[in-house]
Design a protein around this motif. Structure first.
Motif, short mmCIF file in Angstrom:
data_model
loop_
_atom_site.label_atom_id
_atom_site.label_comp_id
_atom_site.label_asym_id
_atom_site.label_seq_id
_atom_site.Cartn_x
_atom_site.Cartn_y
_atom_site.Cartn_z
N GLN A 49 54.36 41.83 37.33
CA GLN A 49 53.64 43.04 37.54
C GLN A 49 52.68 43.14 36.31
O GLN A 49 53.44 42.87 35.14
N THR A 50 51.47 43.56 36.60
CA THR A 50 50.68 43.61 35.22
C THR A 50 49.89 45.06 35.24
O THR A 50 49.67 45.58 36.35
N SER A 51 50.10 45.50 34.10
CA SER A 51 49.73 47.16 33.80
C SER A 51 48.74 47.14 32.59
O SER A 51 49.08 46.24 31.62
N VAL A 52 47.92 47.88 32.69
CA VAL A 52 46.72 47.79 31.68
C VAL A 52 46.67 49.38 31.20
O VAL A 52 46.24 50.21 31.94
N ASP B 19 47.02 36.44 36.47
CA ASP B 19 47.79 37.77 36.48
C ASP B 19 46.85 38.65 35.62
O ASP B 19 46.98 39.88 35.93
N TYR B 20 45.98 38.27 34.60
CA TYR B 20 44.98 38.96 34.27
C TYR B 20 43.58 38.15 33.73
O TYR B 20 43.81 36.73 33.15
N ASN C 249 38.82 45.37 40.68
CA ASN C 249 40.22 44.64 40.60
C ASN C 249 40.62 45.29 39.17
O ASN C 249 40.28 45.06 38.00
N PRO C 250 41.65 45.71 39.27
CA PRO C 250 42.42 46.43 37.88
C PRO C 250 42.85 45.28 37.01
O PRO C 250 43.09 45.83 35.82
N VAL C 251 42.86 44.19 37.42
CA VAL C 251 43.39 43.17 36.47
C VAL C 251 42.37 42.16 35.95
O VAL C 251 42.45 41.09 35.31
N HIS C 252 41.10 42.70 36.53
CA HIS C 252 40.03 41.84 36.01
C HIS C 252 39.02 42.76 35.01
O HIS C 252 38.46 43.67 35.78
#
Length: 410
Positions: free
Chosen positions: A275-278, A227-228, A243-246
């Motif tokens: 869902q993952t947000s950064v 997921d992250y 990739n927004p979660v890498h």
């Protein structure tokens, strides 16, 4: 689930001989406060806690004081992995004690790879997060030498070894996830490596991890179940393969004057309902760095402007004028006298060009020793031959004192 991702603290690092302990202390104090304000539950530190494998006592005190202060906040778990600058033995020495405070340290590849997969529990004892705590993977940990292999074979085996290691921890994590009561139990992973497409800044201290080869890990090497992915090693915050979660969080302090204008951040990762947000959290500037490049007139004008701000500044001066100025250091010292400015580095490009022009074709900057360059400078400035032996002796003593500095005597 609120996670905070940071890396590459490099506690103990100097900047052109200037100790930076005050900056490190200010950052760690700010980090504790940020964890409390943002109600962070898990802290991920993706390697290079220290700048060297033999950190000073002062550097270690800052580290353990931070862990002590975080333990009294809302943060329930801390995951720390070793980077290429860290000593795995030093990081892992207090591991059993730290685990009592929910601080998990993975300094190097574990003999039992299952020990790199950590299941974190909430206040009621239920599973809340799986962490694949993968540290910096050393060549000897992931690749066996084969007779007759060439450089391409070595690189290919290294990359395959890294990818296989991540697949193994991912398989273990997915098996735990399937057995869990919560089908949505998130999986995050860490790493300390150089990803393909990653960027670094000249002079920031980032070096290739595997001697004699350029091994950059492709984003496809990481399993899709994460997921992250919290990475360390590169000092600029950036995505891996778009990739927004890498993500790389980057270093919290500028590692060189070339990073002086770059903003620094840590990353808050929120995982909810799959869902993952950064979110980037900007790190304050704890010590202003400034680089001035130009002729003497421009440099002195810029220094005058900085003095009027009455702000402590560490300065790098790069002289690019055409005129040869023999007393540049003294001139600059007079210019900053009585101010809050400290000049940490002076690079006289005009002088260096003059020195190099007087060399024979057999002498280049790469082949010249430190003493040879110093002797050329003495000749350029027409220093009397009777004075040169004493100056050369003092130069040698200075170099020796730098090399013999006791890094543990803080």
């Amino acid at each position: 689930m609120k996670i905070l991702h940071t890396s590459d603290w490099h506690i103990g690092r100097n900047l052109y001989g200037r100790k930076r302990y005050d900056e490190f202390a200010s950052f760690l104090t700010w980090l504790v406060r940020t964890i409390s304000l943002n109600e962070i539950e898990v802290l991920l530190v993706a390697g290079d806690v220290f700048d060297t494998g033999t950190p000073s006592n002062k550097a270690q005190r800052l580290y353990y004081q931070f862990l002590k202060e975080v333990s009294s906040t809302c943060c329930r778990h801390i995951i720390i992995i070793g980077g290429n600058h860290d000593s795995p033995t030093l990081l892992e020495a207090p591991r059993e004690l730290l685990r009592f405070f929910d601080v998990h340290v993975i300094g190097s590849t574990q003999e039992n790879i299952e020990d790199e997969v950590i299941v974190l529990k909430n206040n009621t004892g239920e599973d809340e997060l799986i962490v694949c705590a993968v540290p910096y993977l050393r060549d000897r940990d992931i690749r066996t030498s084969n007779a007759g292999e060439d450089l391409d074979d070595k690189n290919r085996n290294l990359l395959n070894g890294i990818a296989d290691h991540y697949k193994q921890v991912a398989d273990i994590a997915e098996a735990i996830q399937q057995q869990s009561r919560s089908s949505s139990l998130p999986i995050v992973a860490t790493g300390h490596l150089f990803a393909a497409g990653g960027t670094k800044v000249e002079g920031d201290g980032v070096r290739d991890l595997y001697v004699g080869s350029l091994v950059y890990v492709n984003s496809s090497s990481f399993p899709t179940c994460f997921d992250y992915l919290a990475l360390g090693h590169l000092h600029s915050s950036q995505l891996v393969g778009k990739n927004p979660v890498h993500r790389y969080s980057g270093s919290p302090l500028p590692m060189s004057f070339s990073e002086a204008k770059k903003s620094k951040c840590i990353l808050q990762v929120d995982i909810e309902h799959g869902q993952t947000s950064v979110t980037e959290i900007q790190v304050p500037c704890f010590q202003e760095l400034k680089s001035i490049r130009g002729d003497l007139k421009y440099i002195l004008e810029e220094i005058d402007t900085l003095i009027t701000t009455e702000t402590p500044v560490w300065l790098e001066v790069i002289y690019d004028g055409e005129e040869i100025i023999a007393n540049l250091q003294a001139t600059l010292a007079d210019a900053i006298s009585g101010s809050l400015i400290e000049i940490l580095r002076i690079l006289n490009n005009r002088l260096m060009r003059s020195v190099m022009q007087q060399n024979t074709p057999d002498h280049t900057l790469e082949t010249m020793t430190q003493e040879t360059v110093f002797e050329k400078c003495l000749e350029l400035h027409n220093i009397a031959e009777s004075q040169q032996p004493e100056l050369l002796h003092l130069f040698r003593e200075t170099i020796q004192a730098i090399e013999d500095e006791d890094l543990r005597a803080e």
